[in-house]
Design a protein around this motif. Sequence first.
Motif, short mmCIF file in Angstrom:
data_model
loop_
_atom_site.label_atom_id
_atom_site.label_comp_id
_atom_site.label_asym_id
_atom_site.label_seq_id
_atom_site.Cartn_x
_atom_site.Cartn_y
_atom_site.Cartn_z
N ASN A 210 -8.75 0.46 3.61
CA ASN A 210 -7.84 1.05 2.62
C ASN A 210 -7.16 -0.01 1.75
OD1 ASN A 210 -7.02 3.81 1.93
ND2 ASN A 210 -4.93 3.03 2.17
N GLN B 226 -4.83 10.23 5.47
CA GLN B 226 -4.21 9.89 4.18
C GLN B 226 -4.48 8.43 3.86
OE1 GLN B 226 -0.11 11.20 4.14
NE2 GLN B 226 -0.65 13.26 4.82
N HIS C 81 -14.48 7.56 6.90
CA HIS C 81 -13.13 7.95 6.45
C HIS C 81 -13.16 9.29 5.72
CE1 HIS C 81 -11.63 3.98 7.59
NE2 HIS C 81 -12.66 3.46 6.96
N TYR D 77 -0.67 4.09 9.26
CA TYR D 77 -1.24 5.14 8.41
C TYR D 77 -1.43 6.45 9.17
CZ TYR D 77 -2.66 1.30 5.31
OH TYR D 77 -2.67 0.22 4.47
N SER E 164 -6.20 6.86 0.83
CA SER E 164 -6.78 7.24 -0.46
C SER E 164 -7.88 6.30 -0.92
CB SER E 164 -5.67 7.31 -1.52
OG SER E 164 -5.03 6.06 -1.63
N VAL E 165 -7.76 5.02 -0.59
CA VAL E 165 -8.81 4.07 -1.02
C VAL E 165 -10.04 4.23 -0.12
CG1 VAL E 165 -9.38 1.63 -1.29
CG2 VAL E 165 -7.11 2.46 -1.92
N SER F 164 -10.98 6.72 1.70
CA SER F 164 -11.67 8.01 1.59
C SER F 164 -12.50 8.10 0.32
CB SER F 164 -10.67 9.16 1.65
OG SER F 164 -9.78 9.07 0.56
N GLY F 165 -12.23 7.22 -0.65
CA GLY F 165 -13.05 7.20 -1.86
C GLY F 165 -14.45 6.68 -1.60
N ARG G 209 -7.07 -2.58 -1.16
CA ARG G 209 -7.86 -2.63 -2.40
C ARG G 209 -8.71 -3.89 -2.52
NH1 ARG G 209 -7.22 1.51 -5.55
NH2 ARG G 209 -5.41 2.82 -5.17
N ASP H 44 0.83 -1.21 0.00
CA ASP H 44 0.00 0.00 0.00
C ASP H 44 0.87 1.27 0.00
OD1 ASP H 44 -1.84 1.99 0.33
OD2 ASP H 44 -2.93 1.00 1.96
N ASP I 116 0.01 4.21 0.58
CA ASP I 116 -0.38 5.13 1.66
C ASP I 116 0.31 4.80 2.99
OD1 ASP I 116 -2.09 6.49 0.03
OD2 ASP I 116 -3.89 5.41 0.65
#
Length: 746
Positions: free
Chosen positions: A636, A705, A699, A420, A707-708, A710-711, A638, A55, A57
């Motif tokens: 986070n 931080q 999130h 993280y 990124s996955v 928070s999507g 994937r 990851d 992140d």
Amino acid sequence: MKTSFAICNFCDAICGLEIEHSGRDIRRIRGDMADPFSRGHICPKGSAHKDLLNDPDRLRHPMRRIGSEWHEISWREAVTETARQLVAAQREGGRDAAALYYGNPMGHNYQAMLALLPLIRYLGSRNTYTSNSVDAYPRMLVSRLLYGNQAILPVPDVERTEMLVIMGANPMVSHGSVMGIPDTKRRLSAIGERGGEIVVIDPRRTETAAIANEHLAIRPGTDAYLLLSVLNTLERDGLIQLRHLEPIVENLDQVLDLAAQYSPDRTEGVTGVSASAARKLARRFGETERAVWYGRMGTSAQEFGTLTTWLIDVVNIATGKLDSPGGPMFTTPAVDLAALSKVLREPGKYGRWRSRVAGLAEFNAERPVAALVDELETPGRGQIKAMLIVAGNPVLTNPGSARLEKALGDIGFLASIDYYINETNWRADIVMPPSLALESDQYPALEHSIAIRNSAHFSPAVFAREPGTRHELEILTSLISAIASERRIPNVVARAAGGAIKWAIGSGVLLDVLLRLGPQRLSLSELKRQPHGIDLGPLEPHLPQILQTPGGGIDLAPSLVMADVLRLAERFGRSGGSGALGGGMLGGGVVGVPSGGPGGVLGGGATETSPGPVSNSEILLISRRTLKGMNSWMHNLRSLSRGRESCTIQLNPLDAKERGIADGDKVVVESAEGMIEVTAEVTDAVMAGVASMTIGWGHDSPGAQLSVASGRPGSNINVVVDPGVVDRPSGTSVVNGVPVKISAVS
Ligand code: SF4
């Protein structure tokens, strides 16, 4: 390409992993077919170790925040500054001004846990918190009261039982909690194949209920009444039989006197479980030779968590199931944590002092996390001014999230040991990234203690840690040394203290000694020769030898628990229980039962411990997990974030229709504590009057931080949960059974 074997340490199931890799490049992770305990099973999280490793992140260096910018710093600076700030806070505000919180991954990392304990002791702050107090304190406290040690934990003998009653737990998703059961589906299905049955009691038709013989829907927080009605029936039908437990059990009569007041006819209106269903269940349970009653999250993190957990054990004991094949039994772990804690005189001390603001009782010299936000917000000597968070994201995982996030943002100094920058530590001053499970030696000491079968498994690190990270063992022992230096202990002594602890744990010497002294008389070298682990056979009877109670027996009516019975009776009346309660219950107290009011066994306290009354327009909120969820950071990864939206609130069609809500609509969930928006999932899997929401989401912090995650941020259930509404003896916040209003987003 190389094949390595390891243990997945994400949950209690400790599945064996077979990892095909070239250097750090993992090609495939699958279940280790040669692991005698997990038998080749893994869940989606097991394969996700690869995502965690890769990851982008994930932090690879310690970081320091200046304003809104993060800067890479050296390990020396990170550790020294953290120690300096913790010690400075204590100098100015007293020992309790520095706080420590640790999350549940610590329990799955034996080296880190062994290093954390001396750090906690050395810091000496009463502001020490653990995620155990979110859901496990009732179980630990009842074990302390009945068996003399919080680590003496009964585990269902799933492989030999003929009847498994599961209350407020969902092992098909969790793979057991305080019960390690890998390969869950096959093991549970085998019960039916040999003619046995599974009964699930839960407000929701869970994934486990889907493979059970029977599902009884029960109103949240009323499990104790059903259990009392079961005892009532067992007594009336002559099914109380202590059998082999007769010589060691005391005060069963006191509990049966209490149960006499809760017949199934009286409890059905409160629990939602019909009197006939309760009677049938009680009779089948009493008459089945090999049976076990098991409860977890739903029975712990609720208004009567301690009483309910106690009553589950009472039912198992009163029918002679405890410590009998097919019933709840005790493990024979190669490292005996209960014996070790006895030697260390740490069996789970309770109630020696209370939290400064809410008046909640300490347990293990720790405060329930329900007390944390008050201790951060309330001025005075002992207010938290500096804090270290280890492997935790309390803003997402603890009740009162909005207040907690603000209070942590206002704190003088915050440091975190974490993979993280997450929803909690994005406002920290320093974040220190630890190595991964696959980069560390693993011995699941805790998990072996709560497994449904005896086994022992050591796995060496598969990969070396990345140069910019440190093992938690290294970070924590460096902190011990740095704190000692800050306290003006000569450098050479300070370094030697941390260094000695690090060597004893990191070299394996301590583990080897514990294995050799343990009941299985193993050694580390023996375990290293068995990369798939060793099967040590089924659970075995251990009573009375295992007990650590003062008299060597089991007192079924400990004063702490009996004091809380009044609260149960009062709640019964307010909930519309039918028929008048016995004169002793609401009047002058039950005969022989101490008062639970101020000055009584439970003591006083400023905390409002009971949820308010539920109005007709309100729904009781409960929490749930999904197969791909466990710790919040997993959102986070994937491979775990694909597919349908996981963060939803499940509503019964009747409740949805009444509010004009359709499947997939956004709804507002509102309580006195806060308000969130979340996607509705309309399903008859959840009973009318109840809503079920997933945990660990939300999130959407501006500085995190992830990124996955928070999507697809989801919403944080803990925003609407009031941390001050607690199970009184344990201080566990009520997460299951929160009155909320739900409406469609206009
Ligand atoms: S069940 Fe638990 S131990 Fe097994 S692979 Fe999944 S997360 Fe890991």
